[in-house]
Design an enzyme around this catalytic site. Structure first.
Site, PDB file in Angstrom:
ATOM      1  N   HIS A 289      67.922  11.293   2.498  1.00 32.88           N
ATOM      2  CA  HIS A 289      68.057  12.670   2.181  1.00 32.88           C
ATOM      3  C   HIS A 289      68.916  12.285   0.591  1.00 32.88           C
ATOM      4  O   HIS A 289      68.702  12.219  -0.176  1.00 32.88           O
ATOM      5  CB  HIS A 289      68.949  13.261   3.380  1.00 32.88           C
ATOM      6  CG  HIS A 289      68.623  14.973   2.958  1.00 32.88           C
ATOM      7  ND1 HIS A 289      68.726  15.236   1.100  1.00 32.88           N
ATOM      8  CD2 HIS A 289      69.855  15.480   3.649  1.00 32.88           C
ATOM      9  CE1 HIS A 289      68.867  16.719   1.841  1.00 32.88           C
ATOM     10  NE2 HIS A 289      69.910  16.314   2.779  1.00 32.88           N
TER      11      HIS A 289
ATOM     12  N   HIS B 290      59.681  13.661  -6.628  1.00 29.15           N
ATOM     13  CA  HIS B 290      60.665  14.765  -6.230  1.00 29.15           C
ATOM     14  C   HIS B 290      59.257  15.346  -5.627  1.00 29.15           C
ATOM     15  O   HIS B 290      58.122  15.687  -5.520  1.00 29.15           O
ATOM     16  CB  HIS B 290      61.207  15.319  -6.719  1.00 29.15           C
ATOM     17  CG  HIS B 290      62.107  15.821  -6.307  1.00 29.15           C
ATOM     18  ND1 HIS B 290      61.736  16.597  -5.470  1.00 29.15           N
ATOM     19  CD2 HIS B 290      63.767  16.021  -6.845  1.00 29.15           C
ATOM     20  CE1 HIS B 290      63.385  16.857  -4.668  1.00 29.15           C
ATOM     21  NE2 HIS B 290      64.350  16.335  -5.194  1.00 29.15           N
TER      22      HIS B 290
ATOM     23  N   ASP C  82      68.111  12.099  -9.362  1.00 29.24           N
ATOM     24  CA  ASP C  82      68.657  11.295  -9.102  1.00 29.24           C
ATOM     25  C   ASP C  82      68.763   9.781 -10.136  1.00 29.24           C
ATOM     26  O   ASP C  82      70.028   8.806  -9.500  1.00 29.24           O
ATOM     27  CB  ASP C  82      68.534  10.389  -7.162  1.00 29.24           C
ATOM     28  CG  ASP C  82      68.209  12.013  -6.596  1.00 29.24           C
ATOM     29  OD1 ASP C  82      69.422  12.174  -6.591  1.00 29.24           O
ATOM     30  OD2 ASP C  82      67.405  11.895  -6.047  1.00 29.24           O
TER      31      ASP C  82
END
Length: 426
Positions: free
Chosen positions: A264, A305, A362
């Site tokens: 996560h 993603h 990210d």
């Protein structure tokens, strides 16, 4: 809610299930009545299950859409600051100038933490992971505000939300300072939210810390772009904990624990670890070839993603900010050179383009945090600090809705059938 119904046939019996429609997104089949027919649904991971009604965030992964209260994320990240977004998520509308000024003032009045918190830190080892400390300290905050924990009181809920948003940067910076053996730095109310966090992270009593405007802007955008992401694992954890009537600090600590999981919240840290594994620009072609080989377990982290099947709308803003920071700081770092070369390949190579494996948020946030000088074990702490407003807004919304029930998922039991127990002596 539409007038449409789904017809389910069970052993020849027809069951009518209402079909609900939201403002945006797919229609939803209401299966709550299935229990009286002796059945329930089976959906591991809740991938096809709507667990709640919410007005906060909408995602369309196929189209690359992320809206907070109806506003596109790119507009919020470039035209508002993080505290404006916090107000929006918590209260439902963008603040007026007067509301914003009052909200910022309230946040600044709550940035200090009780001096007793320092003694909590002394119980941790110096090499404890910052997320372990953050989880423990946030959960312990309820012991300082036990007279202000009536979750049925909307005013008290908002006060708790404000405290958490205000104190998380202070606590996060304390986790970092403790881990490196430096003294804690108090918040300064003449600084912005992101400037204050950077100052508490990097200043020392012996000398002032010079805050680069590009770095402060980048931090603010990282906070904004991670503020909320609908019903993900950690948000669902906060809601589930909150459904039992648990206090907000315990609920946010539960969210932090969920976010700590590498599947996560550890994505940007995983990106940096991948860059370190590659080690040199000269080895990029080798690792890209391995990533394309379906029989090789190696995967490029930070590309594509799970939710966004086209592009991550947050990544476009983060990419621009990433290059601004690198240009402003003029840092020469082999890992950053690797990252920039990987970005170029991902945006130009037909393999990545055809599979829509674009760099995600990210990837870029990890590069920025590395360039600023934040260690990788603090990446998820910053993620948690950013996401606290999303968690607490969902918690507040859930408790504001009538008829809220404690979460109680069902299961498909596959263990032993009933059998007789034999005492150990026999």
């Amino acid at each position: 809610m539409a007038d449409k119904k789904a017809i389910l046939t069970i052993d020849g019996q027809q069951v009518e299930l209402p079909i609900m429609s939201g403002t945006l997104g797919q229609d939803v089949i209401d299966v709550r009545s299935l229990g009286k027919y002796g059945h329930f649904t089976f959906d591991p991971g809740f991938l096809a299950t709507g667990s709640c009604e919410s007005e906060i965030t909408f995602i369309d992964g196929a189209k690359g859409v992320l809206l907070h209260r109806g506003y596109p994320i790119a507009q919020l990240a470039t035209q508002a600051d993080y505290l404006e977004v916090c107000y929006l998520l918590l209260h439902g509308n963008a603040p007026t100038e007067e509301e914003y000024k009052e909200f910022v003032g309230t946040i600044k009045n709550h940035t200090m933490v009780h001096e007793g918190i320092e003694f909590f830190f002394r119980g941790f080892r110096r090499d404890a992971h910052p997320m372990a400390m953050l989880c423990g300290i946030v959960g312990a905050l309820s012991s300082f505000y036990h007279r202000d924990l009536d979750i049925t009181d909307a005013d008290q809920r908002v006060r708790c939300a404000t405290r958490l948003v205000a104190k998380l940067p202070t606590i996060a910076a304390m986790c970092y300072k403790y881990s490196i053996g430096q003294p804690f730095v108090y918040p300064k109310n003449d600084l912005s939210y992101s400037e204050n966090f950077l100052n508490m992270m990097f200043s020392v009593p012996a000398e002032d810390y010079k805050i680069e405007p590009a770095v402060a802007k980048a931090m603010d955008r990282i906070f904004t772009l991670h503020a909320d992401h609908e019903q993900n694992a950690s948000t669902s954890t906060v809601r589930l904990a909150g459904s039992s009537g648990a206090n907000p600090y315990a609920c946010i600590a539960a969210g932090i624990a969920s976010l700590w999981g590498p599947a996560h919240g550890g994505a940007n840290e995983a990106c940096l670890n991948m860059l370190e594994e590659i080690g040199s620009v000269d080895r990029i072609d080798e690792y890209v070839a391995r990533a394309k080989d379906k029989n090789d377990p190696f995967r490029l982290m930070g590309f594509g993603h799970r939710v966004y099947k086209n592009f991550d709308p947050r990544a476009k803003v983060m990419r621009e900010t990433c290059h601004e920071v690198l240009n402003s700081l003029g840092i020469k770092d082999p890992l950053l050179d690797i990252a920039m070369r990987l970005e170029q390949i991902a945006l130009e190579d037909e393999y990545f383009i055809s599979k829509k494996l674009y760099p995600n948020v990210d990837f870029y946030s990890g590069i920025i945090l590395k360039a600023i000088g934040i260690p990788t074990n603090m990446f998820t702490v910053i993620f948690a600090m950013s996401r606290t407003i999303g968690w607490i807004s969902h918690w507040h919304e859930m408790l504001s809705q009538p008829g809220a029930k404690i979460g109680r998922p069902r299961q498909l039991y596959t263990g032993e059938a009933e059998r007789e127990f034999t005492p150990i002596k026999k």
